[in-house]
Scaffold this motif. Sequence first.
Motif, PDB file in Angstrom:
ATOM      1  N   LEU A  54       0.833  -1.210   0.000  1.00 47.06           N
ATOM      2  CA  LEU A  54       0.000   0.000   0.000  1.00 47.06           C
ATOM      3  C   LEU A  54       0.867   1.259   0.000  1.00 47.06           C
ATOM      4  CD1 LEU A  54      -2.812  -0.909   2.572  1.00 47.06           C
ATOM      5  CD2 LEU A  54      -2.949  -0.941   0.063  1.00 47.06           C
ATOM      6  N   LEU A  55       1.916   1.257   0.824  1.00 42.30           N
ATOM      7  CA  LEU A  55       2.824   2.409   0.875  1.00 42.30           C
ATOM      8  C   LEU A  55       3.525   2.602  -0.454  1.00 42.30           C
ATOM      9  CD1 LEU A  55       4.235   4.656   2.495  1.00 42.30           C
ATOM     10  CD2 LEU A  55       5.962   2.940   3.114  1.00 42.30           C
ATOM     11  N   ARG A 102       1.185  -0.642  13.440  1.00 42.46           N
ATOM     12  CA  ARG A 102       0.483   0.397  14.216  1.00 42.46           C
ATOM     13  C   ARG A 102       0.473   1.717  13.445  1.00 42.46           C
ATOM     14  NH1 ARG A 102      -0.091   0.811  19.523  1.00 42.46           N
ATOM     15  NH2 ARG A 102       1.333   2.572  19.684  1.00 42.46           N
ATOM     16  N   LEU A 103       1.575   2.059  12.813  1.00 48.02           N
ATOM     17  CA  LEU A 103       1.649   3.282  12.006  1.00 48.02           C
ATOM     18  C   LEU A 103       0.774   3.178  10.765  1.00 48.02           C
ATOM     19  CD1 LEU A 103       5.471   3.927  12.256  1.00 48.02           C
ATOM     20  CD2 LEU A 103       3.692   5.528  12.991  1.00 48.02           C
ATOM     21  N   SER A 109       1.117   7.503  15.895  1.00 46.69           N
ATOM     22  CA  SER A 109       1.623   8.498  14.942  1.00 46.69           C
ATOM     23  C   SER A 109       3.141   8.392  14.820  1.00 46.69           C
ATOM     24  CB  SER A 109       1.241   9.913  15.399  1.00 46.69           C
ATOM     25  OG  SER A 109       2.028  10.284  16.522  1.00 46.69           O
ATOM     26  N   TRP A 110       3.634   8.971  13.752  1.00 46.08           N
ATOM     27  CA  TRP A 110       5.074   8.991  13.508  1.00 46.08           C
ATOM     28  C   TRP A 110       5.794   9.671  14.676  1.00 46.08           C
ATOM     29  CZ3 TRP A 110       7.550   6.276   9.969  1.00 46.08           C
ATOM     30  CH2 TRP A 110       8.895   6.553   9.754  1.00 46.08           C
ATOM     31  N   ASP A 111       5.254  10.807  15.133  1.00 42.30           N
ATOM     32  CA  ASP A 111       5.886  11.530  16.235  1.00 42.30           C
ATOM     33  C   ASP A 111       5.904  10.707  17.523  1.00 42.30           C
ATOM     34  OD1 ASP A 111       6.474  13.720  14.643  1.00 42.30           O
ATOM     35  OD2 ASP A 111       4.655  14.803  15.210  1.00 42.30           O
ATOM     36  N   GLU A 112       4.812   9.997  17.810  1.00 43.70           N
ATOM     37  CA  GLU A 112       4.775   9.145  18.999  1.00 43.70           C
ATOM     38  C   GLU A 112       5.864   8.078  18.943  1.00 43.70           C
ATOM     39  OE1 GLU A 112       0.926   7.508  20.473  1.00 43.70           O
ATOM     40  OE2 GLU A 112       0.114   8.753  18.842  1.00 43.70           O
ATOM     41  N   GLU A 113       5.975   7.428  17.800  1.00 40.10           N
ATOM     42  CA  GLU A 113       6.966   6.364  17.664  1.00 40.10           C
ATOM     43  C   GLU A 113       8.391   6.907  17.685  1.00 40.10           C
ATOM     44  OE1 GLU A 113       6.290   3.284  18.140  1.00 40.10           O
ATOM     45  OE2 GLU A 113       4.128   3.554  18.047  1.00 40.10           O
ATOM     46  N   LEU A 128       7.865   9.932   7.577  1.00 38.74           N
ATOM     47  CA  LEU A 128       6.796   9.418   6.720  1.00 38.74           C
ATOM     48  C   LEU A 128       5.412   9.846   7.196  1.00 38.74           C
ATOM     49  CD1 LEU A 128       8.033   5.765   6.114  1.00 38.74           C
ATOM     50  CD2 LEU A 128       8.541   7.837   4.798  1.00 38.74           C
ATOM     51  N   SER A 129       5.348  10.786   8.127  1.00 35.39           N
ATOM     52  CA  SER A 129       4.068  11.159   8.718  1.00 35.39           C
ATOM     53  C   SER A 129       3.048  11.620   7.681  1.00 35.39           C
ATOM     54  CB  SER A 129       4.255  12.226   9.799  1.00 35.39           C
ATOM     55  OG  SER A 129       4.859  13.382   9.269  1.00 35.39           O
ATOM     56  N   ALA A 130       3.483  12.246   6.600  1.00 34.64           N
ATOM     57  CA  ALA A 130       2.548  12.712   5.570  1.00 34.64           C
ATOM     58  C   ALA A 130       1.933  11.563   4.772  1.00 34.64           C
ATOM     59  CB  ALA A 130       3.250  13.684   4.624  1.00 34.64           C
TER      60      ALA A 130
END
Length: 135
Positions: A54-55, A102-103, A109-113, A128-130
């Motif tokens: 998918l990515l 999970r992401l 979220s990317w920031d959490e991880e 890769l948050s976007a």
Amino acid sequence: MHNIGDMAVIHERDLERGRESFNRWRTLAETDEKASTSLGRSTLAMAVRYSLHLLETKAPGGAVEIRVAPWGAVKILDGPRSDPHNLTPPDVVELDPTTWLRLASGMTSWDEERRRGTISSVGERDDLSALLPLV
């Protein structure tokens, strides 16, 4: 389908099985994250491979390599690629399967991880948050 080297992250014939595995992982993880580890190696592998597909479909290219060991890796995004003598692109992101799923599913979220220290990355384009979540 894009390939990393000579090997596709998931075969077209396995896409439906991969989607089912990913959805099964999400359903279990939403109720009890530890329960999702009871799925078995082949189901977890298919969930990871499907989500990497998918990515790869969402952000095709060859400049950033996403590695989710031991189940798969894809190259994404346009930009500088590796030189012919070095197959590793300038940007590499490595994640464990649970963090990746999970992401990909939007459970974190990317920031959490990043704060947890579960993302290993090298290069300028290591956020890769976007692109996440994928579903």
